[in-house]
Design a protein around this motif. Structure first.
Motif, PDB file in Angstrom:
ATOM      1  N   GLY A   1       0.870  -1.139  -0.043  1.00  0.00           N
ATOM      2  CA  GLY A   1       0.026  -0.096  -0.073  1.00  0.00           C
ATOM      3  C   GLY A   1       0.697   1.364  -0.004  1.00  0.00           C
ATOM      4  O   GLY A   1       0.394   2.253  -0.240  1.00  0.00           O
ATOM      5  N   SER A   2       2.174   1.215   0.203  1.00  0.00           N
ATOM      6  CA  SER A   2       2.906   2.389   0.485  1.00  0.00           C
ATOM      7  C   SER A   2       3.340   2.761  -1.111  1.00  0.00           C
ATOM      8  O   SER A   2       3.587   2.061  -2.008  1.00  0.00           O
ATOM      9  CB  SER A   2       4.185   2.267   1.402  1.00  0.00           C
ATOM     10  N   GLU A   3       3.698   4.099  -1.341  1.00  0.00           N
ATOM     11  CA  GLU A   3       4.355   4.476  -2.896  1.00  0.00           C
ATOM     12  C   GLU A   3       5.627   3.894  -3.109  1.00  0.00           C
ATOM     13  O   GLU A   3       6.267   3.944  -4.147  1.00  0.00           O
ATOM     14  CB  GLU A   3       4.023   5.921  -2.963  1.00  0.00           C
ATOM     15  N   GLY A   4       6.388   3.729  -2.029  1.00  0.00           N
ATOM     16  CA  GLY A   4       7.849   3.288  -2.131  1.00  0.00           C
ATOM     17  C   GLY A   4       8.063   1.983  -1.706  1.00  0.00           C
ATOM     18  O   GLY A   4       7.227   1.396  -1.039  1.00  0.00           O
ATOM     19  N   GLY A   5       9.494   1.757  -1.900  1.00  0.00           N
ATOM     20  CA  GLY A   5      10.125   0.271  -1.419  1.00  0.00           C
ATOM     21  C   GLY A   5       9.448  -0.903  -2.273  1.00  0.00           C
ATOM     22  O   GLY A   5       8.731  -0.697  -3.210  1.00  0.00           O
ATOM     23  N   ASP A   6      10.227  -1.999  -1.732  1.00  0.00           N
ATOM     24  CA  ASP A   6       9.895  -3.210  -2.695  1.00  0.00           C
ATOM     25  C   ASP A   6       9.200  -4.362  -1.835  1.00  0.00           C
ATOM     26  O   ASP A   6       8.260  -4.935  -2.315  1.00  0.00           O
ATOM     27  CB  ASP A   6      10.990  -3.778  -3.249  1.00  0.00           C
ATOM     28  N   HIS A   7       9.925  -4.523  -0.662  1.00  0.00           N
ATOM     29  CA  HIS A   7       9.479  -5.841   0.081  1.00  0.00           C
ATOM     30  C   HIS A   7       9.235  -5.429   1.413  1.00  0.00           C
ATOM     31  O   HIS A   7       9.608  -4.272   2.007  1.00  0.00           O
ATOM     32  CB  HIS A   7      10.515  -6.979  -0.122  1.00  0.00           C
ATOM     33  N   GLY A   8       8.411  -6.437   2.169  1.00  0.00           N
ATOM     34  CA  GLY A   8       8.314  -6.005   3.545  1.00  0.00           C
ATOM     35  C   GLY A   8       9.641  -6.374   4.356  1.00  0.00           C
ATOM     36  O   GLY A   8      10.424  -7.154   3.546  1.00  0.00           O
ATOM     37  N   PRO A   9       9.772  -6.198   5.677  1.00  0.00           N
ATOM     38  CA  PRO A   9      10.824  -6.574   6.290  1.00  0.00           C
ATOM     39  C   PRO A   9      11.488  -8.155   6.222  1.00  0.00           C
ATOM     40  O   PRO A   9      12.572  -8.370   6.087  1.00  0.00           O
ATOM     41  CB  PRO A   9      10.695  -6.310   7.649  1.00  0.00           C
ATOM     42  N   ALA A  10      10.523  -8.891   5.843  1.00  0.00           N
ATOM     43  CA  ALA A  10      10.877 -10.427   5.813  1.00  0.00           C
ATOM     44  C   ALA A  10      10.918 -10.896   4.292  1.00  0.00           C
ATOM     45  O   ALA A  10      10.970 -12.095   3.982  1.00  0.00           O
ATOM     46  CB  ALA A  10       9.859 -11.178   6.695  1.00  0.00           C
ATOM     47  N   GLY A  11      10.988 -10.006   3.475  1.00  0.00           N
ATOM     48  CA  GLY A  11      10.953 -10.171   2.151  1.00  0.00           C
ATOM     49  C   GLY A  11       9.566 -10.279   1.415  1.00  0.00           C
ATOM     50  O   GLY A  11       8.599  -9.997   2.123  1.00  0.00           O
ATOM     51  N   PRO A  12       9.369 -10.680   0.223  1.00  0.00           N
ATOM     52  CA  PRO A  12       7.873 -10.837  -0.497  1.00  0.00           C
ATOM     53  C   PRO A  12       7.273 -11.813   0.291  1.00  0.00           C
ATOM     54  O   PRO A  12       7.498 -12.572   0.907  1.00  0.00           O
ATOM     55  CB  PRO A  12       8.429 -11.407  -1.845  1.00  0.00           C
ATOM     56  N   VAL A  13       5.669 -11.520   0.420  1.00  0.00           N
ATOM     57  CA  VAL A  13       4.597 -12.198   0.910  1.00  0.00           C
ATOM     58  C   VAL A  13       4.174 -13.337   0.381  1.00  0.00           C
ATOM     59  O   VAL A  13       3.356 -14.206   0.686  1.00  0.00           O
ATOM     60  CB  VAL A  13       3.572 -11.330   1.530  1.00  0.00           C
ATOM     61  N   TYR A  14       4.722 -13.441  -0.784  1.00  0.00           N
ATOM     62  CA  TYR A  14       4.292 -14.756  -1.839  1.00  0.00           C
ATOM     63  C   TYR A  14       5.560 -15.468  -2.207  1.00  0.00           C
ATOM     64  O   TYR A  14       6.350 -15.097  -2.223  1.00  0.00           O
ATOM     65  CB  TYR A  14       3.414 -13.861  -3.097  1.00  0.00           C
ATOM     66  N   ASP A  15       4.920 -16.740  -2.564  1.00  0.00           N
ATOM     67  CA  ASP A  15       5.921 -17.687  -3.257  1.00  0.00           C
ATOM     68  C   ASP A  15       6.136 -17.428  -4.788  1.00  0.00           C
ATOM     69  O   ASP A  15       5.072 -17.882  -5.416  1.00  0.00           O
ATOM     70  CB  ASP A  15       5.526 -19.121  -2.850  1.00  0.00           C
ATOM     71  N   PRO A  16       7.260 -17.121  -5.144  1.00  0.00           N
ATOM     72  CA  PRO A  16       7.410 -16.712  -6.612  1.00  0.00           C
ATOM     73  C   PRO A  16       7.079 -17.771  -7.411  1.00  0.00           C
ATOM     74  O   PRO A  16       6.591 -17.808  -8.731  1.00  0.00           O
ATOM     75  CB  PRO A  16       8.768 -16.099  -6.789  1.00  0.00           C
TER      76      PRO A  16
END
Length: 344
Positions: free
Chosen positions: A277-292
Motif C-alpha cells: 500500500g505504500s508508494e515506495g519500497g519493494d518488500h516487507g521486512p521479511a521479503g515478499p509475502v508470496y511464493d514466486p
C-alpha cells in the motif's frame, strides 16, 4: 465495498461484447457527472452457453473490504444483482485490456497505474481473516480448468477436441502437473501458504482505469472464493504473459523506448503488492509475502483456463493448437516468465 445502486433503466450501452460464458455491457450512469463513485455501469450477465444467473457468493462477499478511504488503491467494485446478471460501478468505460491495445505511451502509463492500484486492493483483500466455520469454495475458473483437464467438464465438442490434442501434445505428465498446481492453489500447503479470500478473476479485463477522474476499479463478484494468494497474483500476471506472446504491439514494446514492456508492467504490479500500500519500497521486512514459484505456476493456470474456456464457450479455432504449444512451454518452465528477476 463499492456497490452500484441499480437504476430503473440502463439505457443503450456504450460498449457491448461477450462469449458463450459471459456477456458485458457498459452503460453511462444516469447520475454521470454528479460526483458519484463512477460514471459508468458495467453489467455482466450469463452467456448463451452458461446455465443460471450470475450472483455474488454470499460467504465471500461478506469479506470484501471497503477501500474507499484507501488512497492509491483500486476500489473492489462488487456487483449488485440486476436481472440475471451483476451491475458494477466504475469511473471508466474501457478495461485495462482494451487500453493495452492502444499504442500511445500514455495508455501504458495508465495501465501501469491501474495495475499498482489493483495490487494494493488485492493485498487488502488477502489480509481479511477468514472466519471460522464454512469457508468460501475455490474460484470457479480453477474448477472449470480442473474439470476440463480431468475430462469431467461440459461435453462441448471443441473442448473435447482440445483435450484430445492436449493429450497428444502435452502427454499425461504435463496434465498431471497442471492438476497438481490447481489443487495446490486452492488449499494450504503448510504454515507459509494460508488460504485467504480471493478475487478469483483478477485480470486486465476486470480492471477499469478512470476515464478522466475518479478511482481505478477492479470489478468483483461472481468469481470470489478462497485459496492461496498466489492464485490472484498469477491470474493477473498470466494475462500479461499471454499478451506478450500474442500481441505484436507488446512484442515490439521490448524494442521501443516509448512503450512499457510486459516485464515492466509485471514489476509494477508485484512491486505494489510487496509494498503493502505504500508508494515506495519493494518488500516487507521479511521479503515478499508470496511464493514466486507458486505465482508462476498460477500464471500457467490462467492461460490454460482462458484457452479451455474459449473452446468450451466459443468454437473451435486452429489458433488453439498454437495455444497448446505455448502452454506446453509454460508448463515446462513453470511459468517463470510471469515473475521477472529482481522482484522476488
Amino acid at each position: 465495498m463499492n456497490v452500484a445502486r441499480p437504476p430503473t433503466v440502463l439505457g443503450d450501452p456504450v460498449a457491448a461484447y461477450g462469449t458463450g460464458l459471459q456477456v458485458t455491457r457498459v452503460h453511462q450512469a444516469p447520475d454521470s457527472g454528479l460526483g458519484g463513485t463512477g460514471d459508468f455501469l458495467w453489467w455482466h450477465g450469463p452467456g448463451p452457453r452458461r446455465i443460471g444467473p450470475l450472483r455474488v457468493p454470499a460467504l465471500a462477499a461478506a469479506l470484501v473490504p471497503d477501500l474507499e478511504p484507501a488512497a492509491g488503491t483500486a476500489l473492489l467494485a462488487t456487483g449488485t444483482p440486476y436481472g440475471d446478471g451483476l451491475l458494477h460501478r466504475a469511473a471508466g468505460s474501457a478495461s485495462a485490456a482494451a487500453w493495452l491495445r492502444d499504442p500511445r505511451p500514455q495508455a501504458g502509463r495508465l495501465v501501469a497505474h491501474s495495475l499498482a492500484a489493483a495490487a494494493r486492493a488485492l493485498r487488502a483483500l488477502h489480509g481479511v481473516p477468514l472466519p471460522p466455520g464454512p469457508q468460501p469454495p475455490p474460484p470457479p475458473g480453477v474448477e472449470r480448468l480442473r474439470a476440463w483437464a480431468s475430462g469431467t467438464g461440459p461435453p462441448a465438442p471443441a473442448a473435447a477436441r482440445l483435450r484430445r490434442h492436449a493429450r497428444e501434445m502435452w502427454g499425461g505428465d504435463r496434465t498431471e502437473r497442471l492438476l497438481g498446481w490447481a489443487d495446490d492453489a486452492v488449499r494450504p500447503s503448510g504454515p507459509g501458504a494460508p488460504v485467504v479470500p480471493l478475487h478469483g478473476w483478477a485480470s486486465t479485463g476486470s480492471l477499469v482505469p478512470p476515464r478522466s477522474r475518479g478511482r481505478v476499479a477492479l470489478l468483483t463478484g461472481e468469481d470470489l472464493g478462497a485459496g492461496r494468494r498466489e492464485l490472484d497474483l498469477g491470474w493477473m500476471l498470466g494475462d500479461l504473459v499471454e499478451l506478450a506472446w500474442s500481441s505484436p504491439l507488446h512484442r515490439a514494446a521490448g524494442e521501443s523506448a516509448k512503450l512499457l514492456s510486459v516485464t515492466a508492467l509485471q514489476r509494477v504490479f508485484l512491486g505494489a503488492y510487496d509494498a503493502d500500500g505504500s508508494e515506495g519500497g519493494d518488500h516487507g521486512p521479511a521479503g515478499p509475502v508470496y511464493d514466486p514459484v507458486a505465482v508462476g505456476r498460477c500464471a500457467v493456470l490462467r492461460v490454460v483456463t482462458h484457452m479451455q474456456d474459449f473452446a468450451t464457450y466459443c468454437e473451435w479455432s486452429d489458433e488453439l493448437l498454437d495455444y497448446l504449444a505455448f502452454t506446453a512451454e509454460l508448463i515446462d518452465e513453470e511459468g517463470r516468465r510471469a515473475v521477472p528477476r529482481g522482484v522476488s
